[in-house]
Design an enzyme around this catalytic site. Structure first.
Site, PDB file in Angstrom:
ATOM      1  N   LEU A 162       0.840  -1.196   0.000  1.00 49.75           N
ATOM      2  CA  LEU A 162       0.000   0.000   0.000  1.00 49.75           C
ATOM      3  C   LEU A 162       0.878   1.251   0.000  1.00 49.75           C
ATOM      4  CD1 LEU A 162      -2.750  -0.920   2.654  1.00 49.75           C
ATOM      5  CD2 LEU A 162      -2.831  -1.215   0.167  1.00 49.75           C
ATOM      6  N   ASP A 163       0.395   2.299  -0.676  1.00 50.94           N
ATOM      7  CA  ASP A 163       1.103   3.576  -0.665  1.00 50.94           C
ATOM      8  C   ASP A 163       1.179   4.117   0.761  1.00 50.94           C
ATOM      9  OD1 ASP A 163       1.201   3.407  -3.401  1.00 50.94           O
ATOM     10  OD2 ASP A 163      -0.510   4.741  -3.733  1.00 50.94           O
ATOM     11  N   LYS A 164       2.103   5.037   0.964  1.00 52.34           N
ATOM     12  CA  LYS A 164       2.323   5.631   2.285  1.00 52.34           C
ATOM     13  C   LYS A 164       1.031   6.143   2.909  1.00 52.34           C
ATOM     14  CE  LYS A 164       4.680   9.509   4.536  1.00 52.34           C
ATOM     15  NZ  LYS A 164       5.596  10.656   4.348  1.00 52.34           N
TER      16      LYS A 164
END
Length: 297
Positions: A135-137
């Site tokens: 998952l992205d930040k």
């Protein structure tokens, strides 16, 4: 950290060589078989070391030992983790926003990987950090982490075969009139290591979206990915004129409205490689997204 798997040879594999059993029953890759051959305990039959060309008989006990060592380049950091599920093979974590999955330049100690490595260390376990779905930040929600190379490879195969199911909740700008699908190829933007764009020479990317509720200037959507390109949901929604609320990269940055992109991994479903059980996890929405919607309501 060793993971030991045992299997009593049934009649269908009577007289087969060990390679056949490893590939057909365990679905072990050629690379992992090479790793098993490196040490004495890797492959055993009835307690004795065997080669992959050796044969087995009905009733034999085949034991394989998958060996892992710690990720030396990831600093264990005491970061609170919301662990939804754990067994000997898999961790399912509800990732908080503002937390990258892996360490990066200038951010060596504040990632999910750092927290997981600290968790392993606190239990006296030496493991490698292996994220299954990254998952992205600033994307929150459900993530699976494999505890050994075998599980990581098997779950990776489920992703490739589209058997591992993922859904997301997001809040986008504008009034989305109806459900739909975006089928538009994505590639990295020229001169950027982060930014992605829709382009004819990109990789095929397909996103299905369903309207959950409209709030005038904003819409709550459920997203289902058919492919898994970097920033896929963010790029596709911006492409059709409905960027995610709070998306500084593909929309309009305004921290007075939202401090991160309103995107949450709300559903994860896969078949457990060892037990064969269907593992299903749900987490409808992150707290900041819920608070945003309450203000709209």
């Amino acid at each position: 950290m060793d993971r030991i798997l045992e299997y009593e040879i049934p009649s269908e594999y009577d007289g087969a060589n060990i390679t056949t059993v490893l590939k057909q029953h365990f679905k072990i890759s050629t690379n992992l078989i090479k790793d098993l051959k490196k040490y004495k305990e890797g492959i055993q039959v009835n307690g004795e070391h065997k080669r992959v060309v050796d044969f087995v008989a009905k009733g034999d006990i085949l034991k394989i030992t998958i060996r892992d060592t710690a990720s030396e380049n990831i600093v264990p950091t005491d970061i609170p983790l919301d662990i939804v599920y754990e067994d000997e093979d898999v961790l399912v974590i509800n990732k908080l926003p503002n937390m990258p999955t892996h360490p990066s330049m200038g951010n060596y100690e504040n990632s999910l990987a750092n927290g997981v490595m600290y968790y392993y260390k606190s239990k006296g376990e030496e493991r490698v950090f292996r994220a299954v779905n990254r998952l992205d930040k600033d994307t929150s929600g459900l993530m699976a982490v494999a505890k050994n190379s075998y599980i990581h490879a098997r779950l990776g195969e489920e992703i490739q075969k589209k058997e591992l199911k993922r859904k997301y909740m997001c809040i986008v700008c504008g009034d989305v009139e109806h459900d739909g699908t975006v089928d538009a190829p994505i590639r990295r933007a020229d001169g950027s290591v982060i930014n992605r764009i829709v382009a004819p020479d990109g990789q095929r990317a397909v996103t299905h979206y369903r309207v959950i509720k409209r709030y005038g200037e904003y819409t709550l959507l459920e997203m289902k990915l058919e492919t898994g390109r970097t920033h896929q949901i963010r790029v596709h929604m911006a492409y059709i004129g409905h960027p995610l609320v709070g998306d500084w990269l593909y929309g309009t940055e305004d921290h007075n409205i939202a401090k991160r992109q309103m995107l949450h991994s709300c559903y994860l479903c896969f078949t457990h490689p060892i037990t064969g059980q269907i593992m299903e996890f749900k987490d409808e929405m992150a707290e900041d997204m819920r608070a945003f919607i309450e203000k709209l309501s």
